[in-house]
Scaffold this motif. Sequence first.
Motif, mmCIF file in Angstrom:
data_model
loop_
_atom_site.group_PDB
_atom_site.id
_atom_site.type_symbol
_atom_site.label_atom_id
_atom_site.label_comp_id
_atom_site.label_asym_id
_atom_site.label_seq_id
_atom_site.Cartn_x
_atom_site.Cartn_y
_atom_site.Cartn_z
ATOM 1 N N ALA A 181 0.779 -1.321 0.098
ATOM 2 C CA ALA A 181 -0.071 0.131 -0.112
ATOM 3 C C ALA A 181 0.846 1.108 0.107
ATOM 4 N N THR A 182 2.040 1.292 0.906
ATOM 5 C CA THR A 182 2.565 2.557 1.168
ATOM 6 C C THR A 182 3.366 2.887 -0.237
ATOM 7 N N SER A 183 3.969 1.707 -0.908
ATOM 8 C CA SER A 183 4.731 2.091 -2.037
ATOM 9 C C SER A 183 3.886 2.818 -3.256
ATOM 10 N N ARG A 184 2.835 2.519 -3.271
ATOM 11 C CA ARG A 184 1.796 3.432 -4.219
ATOM 12 C C ARG A 184 2.383 4.714 -4.706
ATOM 13 N N GLU A 185 2.774 5.536 -3.638
ATOM 14 C CA GLU A 185 3.045 6.793 -3.785
ATOM 15 C C GLU A 185 4.195 7.015 -4.824
ATOM 16 N N LEU A 186 5.088 5.896 -4.804
ATOM 17 C CA LEU A 186 6.178 6.099 -5.650
ATOM 18 C C LEU A 186 5.918 6.031 -7.128
ATOM 19 N N VAL A 187 4.816 5.396 -7.760
ATOM 20 C CA VAL A 187 4.472 5.013 -9.020
ATOM 21 C C VAL A 187 4.520 6.136 -9.912
ATOM 22 N N ALA A 188 3.628 7.262 -9.499
ATOM 23 C CA ALA A 188 3.481 8.224 -10.469
ATOM 24 C C ALA A 188 5.112 9.139 -10.513
ATOM 25 N N ARG A 189 5.740 9.266 -9.252
ATOM 26 C CA ARG A 189 6.646 10.013 -9.260
ATOM 27 C C ARG A 189 7.866 9.136 -10.059
ATOM 28 N N LEU A 190 8.099 7.964 -10.232
ATOM 29 C CA LEU A 190 8.922 7.218 -10.973
ATOM 30 C C LEU A 190 8.557 7.474 -12.279
ATOM 31 N N ALA A 191 7.474 7.322 -12.801
ATOM 32 C CA ALA A 191 7.023 7.455 -14.246
ATOM 33 C C ALA A 191 7.345 8.658 -14.599
ATOM 34 N N ASP A 192 7.228 9.703 -13.848
ATOM 35 C CA ASP A 192 7.729 11.287 -14.265
ATOM 36 C C ASP A 192 9.279 11.313 -14.387
ATOM 37 N N LEU A 193 9.776 10.704 -13.518
ATOM 38 C CA LEU A 193 11.325 10.860 -13.473
ATOM 39 C C LEU A 193 11.850 9.914 -14.645
ATOM 40 N N ARG A 194 11.221 8.728 -14.954
ATOM 41 C CA ARG A 194 11.684 7.896 -16.091
ATOM 42 C C ARG A 194 11.597 8.943 -17.484
ATOM 43 N N ALA A 195 10.397 9.503 -17.540
ATOM 44 C CA ALA A 195 10.062 10.331 -18.741
ATOM 45 C C ALA A 195 10.979 11.418 -18.866
ATOM 46 N N GLU A 196 11.331 12.248 -17.640
ATOM 47 C CA GLU A 196 12.233 13.188 -17.909
ATOM 48 C C GLU A 196 13.772 12.518 -18.245
ATOM 49 N N LEU A 197 14.136 11.271 -17.822
ATOM 50 C CA LEU A 197 15.627 10.932 -17.996
ATOM 51 C C LEU A 197 15.304 10.483 -19.641
ATOM 52 N N VAL A 221 20.446 2.120 -17.109
ATOM 53 C CA VAL A 221 20.510 2.558 -15.875
ATOM 54 C C VAL A 221 21.244 1.535 -15.179
ATOM 55 N N VAL A 222 22.217 2.003 -14.399
ATOM 56 C CA VAL A 222 23.126 1.300 -13.843
ATOM 57 C C VAL A 222 22.901 1.391 -12.289
ATOM 58 N N LEU A 223 22.789 0.222 -11.534
ATOM 59 C CA LEU A 223 22.575 -0.066 -10.106
ATOM 60 C C LEU A 223 23.633 -0.043 -9.192
ATOM 61 N N ALA A 224 24.117 0.492 -8.587
ATOM 62 C CA ALA A 224 25.266 0.397 -7.614
ATOM 63 C C ALA A 224 24.416 0.300 -6.384
ATOM 64 N N LEU A 260 12.914 3.043 -13.115
ATOM 65 C CA LEU A 260 13.668 3.917 -13.954
ATOM 66 C C LEU A 260 14.065 3.167 -15.337
ATOM 67 N N ALA A 261 14.328 1.826 -15.328
ATOM 68 C CA ALA A 261 14.670 0.749 -16.072
ATOM 69 C C ALA A 261 13.659 0.464 -17.087
ATOM 70 N N GLY A 262 12.404 0.545 -16.664
ATOM 71 C CA GLY A 262 11.230 0.467 -17.570
ATOM 72 C C GLY A 262 10.123 -0.825 -17.155
ATOM 73 N N VAL A 263 10.295 -1.259 -15.880
ATOM 74 C CA VAL A 263 9.332 -2.063 -15.504
ATOM 75 C C VAL A 263 8.051 -1.433 -14.935
ATOM 76 N N ASP A 264 6.914 -2.156 -15.294
ATOM 77 C CA ASP A 264 5.650 -1.469 -14.546
ATOM 78 C C ASP A 264 5.650 -1.885 -13.345
ATOM 79 N N VAL A 265 6.063 -1.305 -12.198
ATOM 80 C CA VAL A 265 6.116 -1.688 -10.832
ATOM 81 C C VAL A 265 4.704 -1.808 -10.101
ATOM 82 N N ALA A 266 3.743 -0.863 -10.718
ATOM 83 C CA ALA A 266 2.539 -0.943 -10.300
ATOM 84 C C ALA A 266 1.953 -2.579 -10.193
ATOM 85 N N GLU A 267 2.290 -3.362 -11.110
ATOM 86 C CA GLU A 267 1.793 -4.607 -11.189
ATOM 87 C C GLU A 267 2.109 -5.443 -9.948
#
Length: 532
Positions: free
Chosen positions: A56-72, A80-83, A209-216
């Motif tokens: 439930a609480t991670s829902r708030e990330l979904v829209a923000r991440l979609a916007d950031l991915r579009a911006e990038l 995307v490199v994950l360290a 950010l890599a392109g996965v639909d995390v809402a699912e």
Amino acid sequence: MTLQFRCSGLEVPEPVRAQLADDDVAARLVGKDATLWGPEAEPEASIRLGWLDLPATSRELVARLADLRAELAGEGLDRVVLAGMGGSSLAPEVICRTAGVPLVVLDTTDPGQVAAAMTDLDRTVVVVSSKSGGTVETDSHRRAFLTAFAEAGLDEQQVGRRFVVVTDPGSPLAETAAAMGARAVFLADPHVGGRYSALSAFGLVPAALAGVDVAELLDDAADLAEHLAEEGNPALELGVAMGAGFRTGRDKVALADGGSGITGFGDWAEQLVAESTGKEGRGLLPVVLESVDAPGAAAPDALLAVVGGDPVEGRPSVGVAGPLGAQFLGWEYATAVAGRVLGINPFDQPNVTESKENTSRILESGLPDERPLATVGAVELYASGGVLDGVDLSAHDGLTLALDALLAAVPPRGYLAVMAYLDREADARAGELRAALARRTEHAVTFGWGPRFLHSTGQYHKGGPQVGAFLQVTGAVTDDLPVPDRPYSFGTLQAAQAAGDRQALADRQRPLLHLHLTDRSAGVDQLMRALG
């Protein structure tokens, strides 16, 4: 319900199930009752149960991440490199591999693998992910990319905007992110431990950010979450089975895929189970198998867990089917339940820092001056714990004799851990050592890439039952890479981590065979030949 559980051939002692039911464990766990694991665990458990709310609480990330991915993407930043290490990297790697989405995971100090990640800088954004904010590997990666971007001609502001940071509130990394002008900072829930963080910002930010639909993922986890307070729910049953296996002499959990469509799930579950349960001289050892029929699947002291398939008839086994989001939440819940049955705190990791502290001392004092007991072709042989006492290493088959001696040193109901401080990509064939060794013994054989396993099974090696024997494989570094603003290179850091872990095992007088490959490719070939 999105998770299905089936069990075959495993007798669950009635006291195990009855005690969980009488104590209303299912509902109390969902209610975040920190007393479930005893008074000593209560202080830690009281600040480590936030993972139950993440669907439930991670829902708030979904829209923000979609916007950031579009911006990038609008700036041409689509690589995307994950360290990150351990809980910061294992879940997003599984998520992206399963979705078929490219993500470069940097969870190593091997200079070759680090250098390979530092390509295509014109389209690269780096996610720096660390709960504590002080992980030496991740900080070293951050420093290397800062320098690489600057050398590519970016100014200080442009460099900062190539970084996205995930960390806990108030961590040193949060301060560093502000100082370097990171493009975005995601502060994760501090009440979620690293290995329980798959559905938190640590799992979702790099994947989205890599392109996965995390809402699912969150949808599937939420469907399961609705049932977790119920008696007999599938996650509870999985935890019961794991605990019952331990109680009836099956203290290994052999993890195999049964057609789940999930890629690499065992590597994530390995950390969750090993680090959560391996302490106080007991625990469940996860053994990640190549297939349901791989060597070790029918071990007499193992419970076979088939992810995405049915249990195997005639063999103590379980089948756990369902989508990835539900698997994440279900296994986390089951591991917490198993911790209750084992009588341990599933949320601490008391032995993880030991090898880190050894590494720090070695980096300050210098690498140990060691001489090989023998050199066979491209392989130098070292040992401790008496594993090679009386072995004629001068014989033409000295390497085979050394490996046989190590296998013979595995105690009853013990295991052999292969720890490869190599390049996970360029030296990938070393991963075949697990099955090759498992074919020659009835004991469980595990495999881990160093130093990433230090953030995973490393806790079990030191805190779990002291019945392990260990094969450490290191390799010569031909092209080293400096760690900017540090008095050591990645190659030196990698060697210090391997030496620090050897020291931790030697202090416990565990049988250890250390093989150093003076030529990595030739050395791995030689090892495979020695194992037939």
